[in-house]
Write a protein that holds these residues in place. Sequence first.
Motif, PDB file in Angstrom:
ATOM      1  N   UNK A   1      13.478   0.173  -5.518  1.00  0.00           N
ATOM      2  CA  UNK A   1      13.087   1.374  -4.779  1.00  0.00           C
ATOM      3  C   UNK A   1      13.630   1.320  -3.355  1.00  0.00           C
ATOM      4  N   UNK A   2      13.543   0.170  -2.727  1.00  0.00           N
ATOM      5  CA  UNK A   2      13.986   0.064  -1.340  1.00  0.00           C
ATOM      6  C   UNK A   2      15.502   0.171  -1.222  1.00  0.00           C
TER       7      UNK A   2
ATOM      8  N   UNK B   1      16.272   3.769  -1.424  1.00  0.00           N
ATOM      9  CA  UNK B   1      15.977   4.401  -0.131  1.00  0.00           C
ATOM     10  C   UNK B   1      17.133   4.214   0.854  1.00  0.00           C
TER      11      UNK B   1
ATOM     12  N   UNK C   1      16.267  11.442   3.751  1.00  0.00           N
ATOM     13  CA  UNK C   1      16.331  10.328   2.801  1.00  0.00           C
ATOM     14  C   UNK C   1      14.962   9.836   2.334  1.00  0.00           C
ATOM     15  N   UNK C   2      13.972   9.881   3.215  1.00  0.00           N
ATOM     16  CA  UNK C   2      12.635   9.418   2.823  1.00  0.00           C
ATOM     17  C   UNK C   2      12.024  10.339   1.775  1.00  0.00           C
ATOM     18  N   UNK C   3      12.104  11.634   2.019  1.00  0.00           N
ATOM     19  CA  UNK C   3      11.538  12.598   1.069  1.00  0.00           C
ATOM     20  C   UNK C   3      12.274  12.525  -0.272  1.00  0.00           C
TER      21      UNK C   3
ATOM     22  N   UNK D   1      13.525   9.886  -1.578  1.00  0.00           N
ATOM     23  CA  UNK D   1      13.027   8.679  -2.241  1.00  0.00           C
ATOM     24  C   UNK D   1      11.682   8.938  -2.904  1.00  0.00           C
ATOM     25  N   UNK D   2      10.811   9.649  -2.185  1.00  0.00           N
ATOM     26  CA  UNK D   2       9.491   9.963  -2.743  1.00  0.00           C
ATOM     27  C   UNK D   2       9.655  10.828  -3.997  1.00  0.00           C
TER      28      UNK D   2
ATOM     29  N   UNK E   1      10.877   8.513  -6.834  1.00  0.00           N
ATOM     30  CA  UNK E   1      10.146   7.255  -7.032  1.00  0.00           C
ATOM     31  C   UNK E   1       9.876   6.947  -8.505  1.00  0.00           C
TER      32      UNK E   1
ATOM     33  N   UNK F   1      -0.662  12.549  -4.750  1.00  0.00           N
ATOM     34  CA  UNK F   1       0.799  12.521  -4.657  1.00  0.00           C
ATOM     35  C   UNK F   1       1.432  12.957  -5.978  1.00  0.00           C
TER      36      UNK F   1
ATOM     37  N   UNK G   1       7.950  12.559   5.288  1.00  0.00           N
ATOM     38  CA  UNK G   1       7.500  11.914   4.059  1.00  0.00           C
ATOM     39  C   UNK G   1       8.456  10.768   3.736  1.00  0.00           C
ATOM     40  N   UNK G   2       7.906   9.626   3.350  1.00  0.00           N
ATOM     41  CA  UNK G   2       8.760   8.453   3.096  1.00  0.00           C
ATOM     42  C   UNK G   2       7.954   7.456   2.260  1.00  0.00           C
ATOM     43  N   UNK G   3       8.551   6.311   1.987  1.00  0.00           N
ATOM     44  CA  UNK G   3       7.805   5.199   1.397  1.00  0.00           C
ATOM     45  C   UNK G   3       7.631   4.128   2.461  1.00  0.00           C
ATOM     46  N   UNK G   4       6.556   3.316   2.302  1.00  0.00           N
ATOM     47  CA  UNK G   4       6.376   2.203   3.228  1.00  0.00           C
ATOM     48  C   UNK G   4       6.915   0.919   2.595  1.00  0.00           C
ATOM     49  N   UNK G   5       6.690  -0.193   3.256  1.00  0.00           N
ATOM     50  CA  UNK G   5       7.214  -1.479   2.769  1.00  0.00           C
ATOM     51  C   UNK G   5       6.788  -1.782   1.331  1.00  0.00           C
ATOM     52  N   UNK G   6       5.556  -1.389   1.007  1.00  0.00           N
ATOM     53  CA  UNK G   6       5.042  -1.676  -0.348  1.00  0.00           C
ATOM     54  C   UNK G   6       5.456  -0.620  -1.363  1.00  0.00           C
ATOM     55  N   UNK G   7       6.209   0.382  -0.923  1.00  0.00           N
ATOM     56  CA  UNK G   7       6.636   1.420  -1.850  1.00  0.00           C
ATOM     57  C   UNK G   7       5.630   2.547  -1.993  1.00  0.00           C
TER      58      UNK G   7
ATOM     59  N   UNK H   1       3.702   6.040  -0.918  1.00  0.00           N
ATOM     60  CA  UNK H   1       4.089   7.275  -0.241  1.00  0.00           C
ATOM     61  C   UNK H   1       3.327   7.389   1.069  1.00  0.00           C
TER      62      UNK H   1
END
Lengths: 568, 568
Positions: free
Chosen positions: A213-214, A217, A242-244, A246-247, A250, B121, B556-562, B564
């Motif tokens: 996933x990362x 991203x 890019x963040x949106x 990825x969401x 996902x 989500x 909107x994005x993902x964090x380190x743990x994936x 949302x």
Amino acid sequence: MIPQDLQIAQAASLKPLDDVAGAMGIGSHLLEAYGEHVAKIKLAAIDELADRPRAKYVVVSAVTPTPLGEGKTTTTVGLGQALCQIGRQATVAIRQPSMGPTFGIKGGAAGGGYSQVVPMDVLNLHLTGDFHAVTAAHNLLSAVLDNHLFQGNATGLDTHAITWRRVLDVNDRALRNIIVGLGSRTDGIPRQTGFDITAASEVMAIFALARSLHEMRERFGRVVVGYTRQGTPVTAEDIGGAGAMTVIMRDALKPNLMQTLENTPVLVHAGPFGNIAHGNSSVVADLIGIRGGDFLVTEAGFGADMGAERFFNIKCRASGLTPDAAVVVATVRALKAHSGRHRIVAGRPLPEALLAENPEEVHVGGANLRKQIENIRLHGVSPVVAINAFPGDHPSEHAAIAEIAREMGARVAVCTHFTEGGRGARELAEAVAEAADEPAGPDGGFRFLYPDSAGLREKIETIATKVYGADGVDYDGAAARQLATYEANGYGHLPVCIAKTHLSLSSDPSLTGAPTGWRLPVREVRASVGAGFIYPICGDMRTMPGLGATPAAHLVDIDEEGNVVNLS
Amino acid sequence: MIPQDLQIAQAASLKPLDDVAGAMGIGSHLLEAYGEHVAKIKLAAIDELADRPRAKYVVVSAVTPTPLGEGKTTTTVGLGQALCQIGRQATVAIRQPSMGPTFGIKGGAAGGGYSQVVPMDVLNLHLTGDFHAVTAAHNLLSAVLDNHLFQGNATGLDTHAITWRRVLDVNDRALRNIIVGLGSRTDGIPRQTGFDITAASEVMAIFALARSLHEMRERFGRVVVGYTRQGTPVTAEDIGGAGAMTVIMRDALKPNLMQTLENTPVLVHAGPFGNIAHGNSSVVADLIGIRGGDFLVTEAGFGADMGAERFFNIKCRASGLTPDAAVVVATVRALKAHSGRHRIVAGRPLPEALLAENPEEVHVGGANLRKQIENIRLHGVSPVVAINAFPGDHPSEHAAIAEIAREMGARVAVCTHFTEGGRGARELAEAVAEAADEPAGPDGGFRFLYPDSAGLREKIETIATKVYGADGVDYDGAAARQLATYEANGYGHLPVCIAKTHLSLSSDPSLTGAPTGWRLPVREVRASVGAGFIYPICGDMRTMPGLGATPAAHLVDIDEEGNVVNLS
């Protein structure tokens, strides 16, 4: 006469997916059901299965196909089924078919006859919605881009140098070239652009190549959407999309588990185009499937010069996996067509003259098979020729193909998996197992065709001369400038994905066999920086198909009981 | 200070969906899992549950909202949770939110605080792909249509009288007005058209109103895509697209089961626009939910003049179900705004003056609440006013609302379900249960506002004068001609869906309270023949939103743990 594909598929006896996954060593806790006959596999499986033995990795490719296709998916499925029949646990990995052509003329891509992935209507329609997610993520970036222009264009994007278009999973020629932003001042900035089919989206190529996933991203962030008036690339990160994306993508990144008619596990995941993109199913699916038993059989799009070359030099670079054997699917009709004496047109019956027994013609057209076997061996991989038998074939013609294969140092087997299922590909399965078990193979084991450090021109020229058999490469002025710019931008380390016709080893679709004495003309060069390849354009690449006079869309329907009819 | 919606949602304790469905009397054999926290319910449930008792049917509507919304979904969810708390098994039915606004400014539509549908989500993104299926089915018909022109236009469609556009689920103003078919002769027929957001698709309205797969098939066939030069309607059936659309929409027709934070079953299904379409969740979901226990609580879009009027006169006509009670959500801020003394703008803080204690102002703005209660009673249904309490409200202001409600013959309750979950809506639940249990109610039980047999003008005038409070209706010349043509085409029996602003009872969004002394201007009239309604256009109806200067898409994005982040 065997029944229609849809009828065979609808009569299939499916196993619970927990059992199918269990055969791969995947526990139910790693599955997410999507409807009754598909499950997504959580990406945690990659780490969780890491201690299991590594399966042999087999790529299925083909001779240069006719417009009808030579049964590569069917052979991939049949081989998977056959390996299980001879006691070797196999997993099959294929691309998800595009819905556009399903309603055009091509029909679906679930295999055929008794070597199919089921349920075929689920596979050929939405599956778990991954293609829709690609469409949504791609078009969100398009909207963010046009909004960026509308809100003041802070990056200074040159509206005439925007490379990011829009996508839809439909065959719609009217969307190829459009003008957007008409109306009043509040309706956006007018400019010319267009839609490609979803399979051609860079989002599709990215999610097929990302390992996590990362990483996906990061790749989305690197996507170049266009250039400023000074020629500086503007990325998806720069304009805040890019963040949106990825969401939105996902869940799509989790591979889809299905099964064949004989309950062999099948990973169906991603479907990048085979000409402007690398044409292979996803890396994450293979990272899971490689721990799923004795064999992972994956398909690469088009002929060995196209899909297999990208499999070796783009997909294996991204995944870190190395193949143990490569199948080259060959048909009598394709090799006869490669003699240059017949013309095959999709939607019309085969020419009478092609159906007559003529092993000599197979030998002439066999030049194509010879070259494609050579292309496999160039990468140090053991080749196995699968003769995909058709009802009208003559034994002397199969013998001719076998002779060519052996001459070229390839194992060979005649296959009847279309009519017989796995049983019809047992001989192929034995040959593949032998080839894959051979330590390092006759050519010393897998190697890339070129190092990362080679220049872009060197990479193009290596593929053109060694794989396609060209005498050299000619660059249009624009192409030469683009290559220089890309190297200046720091993209020189990327592999190349040459966009040429899949109907010839050359860039001219009318040249059959293994053409010599020609040069590859590079008209322009484009960059999929997020996906991580540069793609020179050699010929007219259609990225949005159209519908014919009587498309499948006119015929597909439901019957009285609500069952799907006329889907093929 | 309570945590952010996404944080509350991510901390929720979800039940297995088998248990959630079990509470509704739905066995696991009727479920198809889609991911871990959503299941589709097979349509066989409608027949299989037919012998169970019929639940009380409650529609949740509101006063004319401010641009911020008044918490209608949150109240619907809170009421469902509260009914379960007082021992009445309830099912909630809501629309699926559109993904476009999720990445714009509006945020999602899962309810809020401790009255949410979870996982939020999943709800606010793809859910099970139904919206994507609508997009695909709609655009396949568009491609079939442009291909019909390209292949010779056998029906003689007038390219200037094509009413079928394309759709995407994204806020993209640049697609509102476009020219397609540019390029060479093989790239289609150039013409002007555009994209609407997917929620505005007639496919969306059709699948929300169909009672079965076969009825959906017939409705698709009746869709009018345009007119010949002689003015004859050309349908989806005529150009051969309706069967394929049905196949694409086959799985989408099954309602999606989710749950609230308190594990109350929620059916999330379809999301037609509330202005140019009827703005209500699906009929099939309600046909299943009506057998799910003691109460089915469904939400209708916008104020009672909009969503509830269409619920009564369009949705109930299609479903055959009749409501037992109607909730009108009211807030102090909305009624103060209806005094005409404040201006509320989305994305900006509330005006200081609006926050001061001022029950008198509530009484002035209360004219809107009075009219909306009257609009419920016009249909013979028992009204219940839900005062959706906000932290800054003053008790005297709540008392003012309660006084208005009682004056108008409505039950009333103050609700704090946002901060307290179901517990905060128990009083409302008791009032709703009382109202629904009252045989036939004070107004004699449910009735349509007009008979099918009334003329289209009579239907429009009835709604305008009785529901909106207009003095009458003025038709532009074009509108009058269109109405005559529709009646000549045999569409005169259809109900009407008046497309006007949702921000006023009148057609002028700046008029607050319950405006009098105005006439409804009908500029043009359009027909959704497949969905089965005629929609007069009164004002500027935006069918494709745009993105703002800082849309959620940037955040909107993902964090380190994936996980949302920044989805709201």
